[in-house]
Design a protein around this motif. Structure first.
Motif, PDB file in Angstrom:
ATOM      1  N   ALA A  59       3.464   3.358  -8.550  1.00 52.48           N
ATOM      2  CA  ALA A  59       3.747   3.814  -7.199  1.00 52.48           C
ATOM      3  C   ALA A  59       2.995   5.103  -6.927  1.00 52.48           C
ATOM      4  O   ALA A  59       2.875   5.956  -7.769  1.00 52.48           O
ATOM      5  CB  ALA A  59       5.248   4.039  -7.039  1.00 52.48           C
ATOM      6  N   ASP A  60       2.463   5.223  -5.715  1.00 51.55           N
ATOM      7  CA  ASP A  60       1.682   6.408  -5.378  1.00 51.55           C
ATOM      8  C   ASP A  60       2.194   7.018  -4.078  1.00 51.55           C
ATOM      9  O   ASP A  60       2.519   8.167  -3.990  1.00 51.55           O
ATOM     10  CB  ASP A  60       0.197   6.026  -5.260  1.00 51.55           C
ATOM     11  CG  ASP A  60      -0.688   7.234  -5.079  1.00 51.55           C
ATOM     12  OD1 ASP A  60      -0.430   8.001  -4.138  1.00 51.55           O
ATOM     13  OD2 ASP A  60      -1.637   7.427  -5.855  1.00 51.55           O
ATOM     14  N   GLY A  61       2.267   6.226  -3.027  1.00 51.00           N
ATOM     15  CA  GLY A  61       2.892   6.663  -1.794  1.00 51.00           C
ATOM     16  C   GLY A  61       2.127   7.720  -1.043  1.00 51.00           C
ATOM     17  O   GLY A  61       1.936   7.619   0.154  1.00 51.00           O
ATOM     18  N   ALA A  62       1.681   8.778  -1.692  1.00 55.84           N
ATOM     19  CA  ALA A  62       1.082   9.903  -0.990  1.00 55.84           C
ATOM     20  C   ALA A  62      -0.348   9.635  -0.559  1.00 55.84           C
ATOM     21  O   ALA A  62      -0.829  10.256   0.367  1.00 55.84           O
ATOM     22  CB  ALA A  62       1.118  11.153  -1.884  1.00 55.84           C
ATOM     23  N   ASP A  63      -1.056   8.730  -1.233  1.00 58.78           N
ATOM     24  CA  ASP A  63      -2.462   8.526  -0.952  1.00 58.78           C
ATOM     25  C   ASP A  63      -2.783   7.034  -0.914  1.00 58.78           C
ATOM     26  O   ASP A  63      -3.055   6.429  -1.953  1.00 58.78           O
ATOM     27  CB  ASP A  63      -3.307   9.227  -2.020  1.00 58.78           C
ATOM     28  CG  ASP A  63      -4.797   9.182  -1.699  1.00 58.78           C
ATOM     29  OD1 ASP A  63      -5.180   8.463  -0.754  1.00 58.78           O
ATOM     30  OD2 ASP A  63      -5.570   9.862  -2.390  1.00 58.78           O
ATOM     31  N   PRO A  64      -2.762   6.416   0.275  1.00 62.17           N
ATOM     32  CA  PRO A  64      -3.037   4.975   0.367  1.00 62.17           C
ATOM     33  C   PRO A  64      -4.420   4.600  -0.161  1.00 62.17           C
ATOM     34  O   PRO A  64      -4.585   3.513  -0.726  1.00 62.17           O
ATOM     35  CB  PRO A  64      -2.908   4.690   1.871  1.00 62.17           C
ATOM     36  CG  PRO A  64      -2.016   5.770   2.383  1.00 62.17           C
ATOM     37  CD  PRO A  64      -2.357   6.987   1.575  1.00 62.17           C
ATOM     38  N   THR A  65      -5.427   5.472   0.016  1.00 58.78           N
ATOM     39  CA  THR A  65      -6.763   5.138  -0.471  1.00 58.78           C
ATOM     40  C   THR A  65      -6.783   5.082  -1.991  1.00 58.78           C
ATOM     41  O   THR A  65      -7.395   4.181  -2.585  1.00 58.78           O
ATOM     42  CB  THR A  65      -7.792   6.160   0.037  1.00 58.78           C
ATOM     43  OG1 THR A  65      -7.750   6.207   1.472  1.00 58.78           O
ATOM     44  CG2 THR A  65      -9.196   5.783  -0.399  1.00 58.78           C
ATOM     45  N   ALA A  66      -6.102   6.029  -2.647  1.00 52.02           N
ATOM     46  CA  ALA A  66      -6.018   5.996  -4.105  1.00 52.02           C
ATOM     47  C   ALA A  66      -5.283   4.743  -4.559  1.00 52.02           C
ATOM     48  O   ALA A  66      -5.656   4.107  -5.553  1.00 52.02           O
ATOM     49  CB  ALA A  66      -5.322   7.249  -4.622  1.00 52.02           C
ATOM     50  N   ARG A  67      -4.219   4.379  -3.850  1.00 52.26           N
ATOM     51  CA  ARG A  67      -3.487   3.168  -4.218  1.00 52.26           C
ATOM     52  C   ARG A  67      -4.345   1.932  -4.001  1.00 52.26           C
ATOM     53  O   ARG A  67      -4.289   0.979  -4.789  1.00 52.26           O
ATOM     54  CB  ARG A  67      -2.189   3.069  -3.421  1.00 52.26           C
ATOM     55  CG  ARG A  67      -1.398   1.817  -3.798  1.00 52.26           C
ATOM     56  CD  ARG A  67       0.036   1.878  -3.357  1.00 52.26           C
ATOM     57  NE  ARG A  67       0.689   0.611  -3.620  1.00 52.26           N
ATOM     58  CZ  ARG A  67       1.160   0.237  -4.809  1.00 52.26           C
ATOM     59  NH1 ARG A  67       1.030   1.031  -5.847  1.00 52.26           N
ATOM     60  NH2 ARG A  67       1.754  -0.933  -4.970  1.00 52.26           N
ATOM     61  N   ALA A  68      -5.164   1.922  -2.940  1.00 54.39           N
ATOM     62  CA  ALA A  68      -6.071   0.798  -2.706  1.00 54.39           C
ATOM     63  C   ALA A  68      -7.015   0.620  -3.889  1.00 54.39           C
ATOM     64  O   ALA A  68      -7.280  -0.502  -4.337  1.00 54.39           O
ATOM     65  CB  ALA A  68      -6.848   1.015  -1.419  1.00 54.39           C
ATOM     66  N   LEU A  84       0.814  -1.220   0.000  1.00 51.35           N
ATOM     67  CA  LEU A  84       0.000   0.000   0.000  1.00 51.35           C
ATOM     68  C   LEU A  84       0.843   1.263   0.000  1.00 51.35           C
ATOM     69  O   LEU A  84       0.307   2.369  -0.087  1.00 51.35           O
ATOM     70  CB  LEU A  84      -0.924   0.010   1.221  1.00 51.35           C
ATOM     71  CG  LEU A  84      -2.097  -0.964   1.173  1.00 51.35           C
ATOM     72  CD1 LEU A  84      -2.641  -1.200   2.571  1.00 51.35           C
ATOM     73  CD2 LEU A  84      -3.183  -0.444   0.252  1.00 51.35           C
ATOM     74  N   THR A  85       2.149   1.107   0.090  1.00 52.63           N
ATOM     75  CA  THR A  85       3.016   2.288   0.154  1.00 52.63           C
ATOM     76  C   THR A  85       4.153   2.156  -0.834  1.00 52.63           C
ATOM     77  O   THR A  85       5.059   1.339  -0.651  1.00 52.63           O
ATOM     78  CB  THR A  85       3.614   2.458   1.563  1.00 52.63           C
ATOM     79  OG1 THR A  85       4.333   1.270   1.899  1.00 52.63           O
ATOM     80  CG2 THR A  85       2.536   2.705   2.589  1.00 52.63           C
ATOM     81  N   GLY A  86       4.120   2.945  -1.888  1.00 52.99           N
ATOM     82  CA  GLY A  86       5.234   2.995  -2.829  1.00 52.99           C
ATOM     83  C   GLY A  86       5.446   1.693  -3.555  1.00 52.99           C
ATOM     84  O   GLY A  86       4.615   0.800  -3.564  1.00 52.99           O
ATOM     85  N   GLY A  87       6.586   1.582  -4.190  1.00 51.11           N
ATOM     86  CA  GLY A  87       6.912   0.388  -4.941  1.00 51.11           C
ATOM     87  C   GLY A  87       6.158   0.331  -6.252  1.00 51.11           C
ATOM     88  O   GLY A  87       5.410   1.230  -6.612  1.00 51.11           O
ATOM     89  N   TYR A  88       6.377  -0.742  -6.966  1.00 51.46           N
ATOM     90  CA  TYR A  88       5.745  -0.912  -8.267  1.00 51.46           C
ATOM     91  C   TYR A  88       5.439  -2.389  -8.406  1.00 51.46           C
ATOM     92  O   TYR A  88       6.348  -3.209  -8.517  1.00 51.46           O
ATOM     93  CB  TYR A  88       6.683  -0.464  -9.385  1.00 51.46           C
ATOM     94  CG  TYR A  88       6.019  -0.302 -10.726  1.00 51.46           C
ATOM     95  CD1 TYR A  88       5.394   0.905 -11.058  1.00 51.46           C
ATOM     96  CD2 TYR A  88       6.023  -1.340 -11.652  1.00 51.46           C
ATOM     97  CE1 TYR A  88       4.801   1.063 -12.304  1.00 51.46           C
ATOM     98  CE2 TYR A  88       5.421  -1.175 -12.892  1.00 51.46           C
ATOM     99  CZ  TYR A  88       4.812   0.022 -13.215  1.00 51.46           C
ATOM    100  OH  TYR A  88       4.211   0.178 -14.438  1.00 51.46           O
ATOM    101  N   SER A  89       4.177  -2.742  -8.324  1.00 53.68           N
ATOM    102  CA  SER A  89       3.810  -4.152  -8.318  1.00 53.68           C
ATOM    103  C   SER A  89       2.912  -4.465  -9.494  1.00 53.68           C
ATOM    104  O   SER A  89       2.326  -3.582 -10.107  1.00 53.68           O
ATOM    105  CB  SER A  89       3.088  -4.505  -7.009  1.00 53.68           C
ATOM    106  OG  SER A  89       1.943  -3.703  -6.838  1.00 53.68           O
ATOM    107  N   ARG A  90       2.811  -5.748  -9.812  1.00 54.19           N
ATOM    108  CA  ARG A  90       1.995  -6.173 -10.944  1.00 54.19           C
ATOM    109  C   ARG A  90       1.118  -7.338 -10.524  1.00 54.19           C
ATOM    110  O   ARG A  90       1.484  -8.127  -9.670  1.00 54.19           O
ATOM    111  CB  ARG A  90       2.877  -6.622 -12.119  1.00 54.19           C
ATOM    112  CG  ARG A  90       3.832  -5.572 -12.628  1.00 54.19           C
ATOM    113  CD  ARG A  90       4.700  -6.145 -13.736  1.00 54.19           C
ATOM    114  NE  ARG A  90       5.701  -5.181 -14.170  1.00 54.19           N
ATOM    115  CZ  ARG A  90       5.491  -4.273 -15.109  1.00 54.19           C
ATOM    116  NH1 ARG A  90       4.306  -4.185 -15.670  1.00 54.19           N
ATOM    117  NH2 ARG A  90       6.443  -3.425 -15.462  1.00 54.19           N
TER     118      ARG A  90
END
Length: 345
Positions: A310-319, A293-299
């Motif tokens: 990677a987003d990092g700044a907004d966990p909800t957006a990354r979710a 949920l924090t940073g990185g680049y996953s597939r």
């Protein structure tokens, strides 16, 4: 100031609305009164799928909120359509309760002890599909009615069992999710003559948002209302249901579709299990993922398909991105064909 909380009149709706009202008052000191509202889903005896899914419960409540008849609403999040309502916002998601399903029987042996041909009732196409897949010897039957009437049909022998949400039974004081017992156990209170068997989420993933509540307000709600509701919000619960509902949205499946999905937040990681079923239980498409949920680049797939930036700044957006990527993986595996063929029978 006293907040007016709009709620359906069912025992379960009143119980969960009462929990939210008490929590707001405890956390903020603001008193809350319940305003009962009757919806189409409360008066019609048609199946939920025939009426357009469980969103029918939300429509009248939302109309009342927009008309100023109340200041906030409490929904079972699993019953809330994934598309937001214009002019409204889910401003609070309290800590999620038990997300499992529970089989309710008179037989202490639970689902596994039911004989061939036994009739098990549920109003959910997803549960019907799971019963047909995991317990093909029983007959799954579409079912309406409140918790009390459904349990009475088990007592009367009309049904061998029913499938209900653990969280709802817990809120009604009929089930203790913390009880460390494997298999069926006697219910509590008015369900003490019945046996309740929780079903593991690994084999029986449940509806998106099951066990969670959504507190909805108007977008232009005054600051005291927004602050009171925001005090309820639980970050981990919001992240988990954001993933689950993004999966539903991106495979274009409604909240009554035969889709089981559960996300669990563990620190900075989300573990997600998602399964789309054929309604007859013959076929299923599943994806299991663990995502950061924090940073990185996953597939979720190779070759760039389903990548999550990677987003990092907004966990909800990354979710939401995680949910979308998992949905694409499900679609790649054939989920679209299963959802398009869904049927309540």
């Amino acid at each position: 100031m006293t907040l007016r909380l709009g709620t359906r009149r069912s025992a379960l709706a009143l119980a969960q609305s009462g929990h939210v009202a008490d929590a707001i008052t405890r956390l903020t000191g603001v008193p809350v009164e319940l305003v009962p509202i009757v919806s189409e889903g409360d008066v019609s005896r048609a199946s939920l799928a025939q009426m357009g899914g469980t969103g029918v419960f939300a429509t009248r409540l939302r109309e009342a909120l927009l008309a100023g008849e109340c200041d906030l609403l409490v929904h079972s999040l699993k019953d809330l359509p994934v598309a937001g309502a214009p002019g409204l916002v889910v401003a609070g998601i309290p800590p999620r309760e038990d997300a499992r399903d529970v089989v309710v029987t008179l037989d202490p042996g639970g689902l596994g002890a039911l004989p061939t041909g036994a009739v098990v009732g549920t109003g959910s196409p997803r549960r019907i599909a799971q019963l047909r897949r995991r317990a093909p010897r029983v007959n799954a039957k579409d079912l309406r009615g409140n918790v009390d009437s459904r349990m009475q049909r088990v007592r009367d022998g009309e049904l061998a069992g029913i499938v209900l949400a653990a969280a709802g039974l817990s809120r009604l004081g009929l089930f203790d999710p913390a009880e460390d017992v494997d298999g069926p156990r006697p219910g509590l209170g008015a369900a003490s003559d019945l046996y309740l068997e929780p079903l593991g989420l690994a084999e029986w993933p449940t509806a998106a948002g099951q066990g969670a509540l959504a507190v909805e307000i108007r977008e232009d709600a005054p600051s005291p209302v927004r602050q009171a509701v925001a005090a309820l919000d639980d970050a981990a619960s919001r992240l988990a249901v954001t993933i689950e509902r993004a999966i539903l949205a991106d495979i274009e499946a409604g909240c009554h579709a035969p889709v089981g999905v559960h996300a669990e937040i563990d620190g900075d990681e989300a573990r997600v299990r998602s399964v789309v079923y054929a309604i007859d239980g013959s076929t299923r498409v599943g994806v299991d993922r663990t995502e950061s949920l924090t940073g990185g680049y996953s597939r979720t797939t190779g070759g760039g398909n389903g990548a999550i930036a990677a987003d990092g700044a907004d966990p909800t957006a990354r979710a939401a991105l995680i949910g979308s990527a998992i949905a694409r993986r499900l679609l790649d595996r054939g989920a679209a064909g299963l959802v398009s063929r869904e049927s309540p029978q």
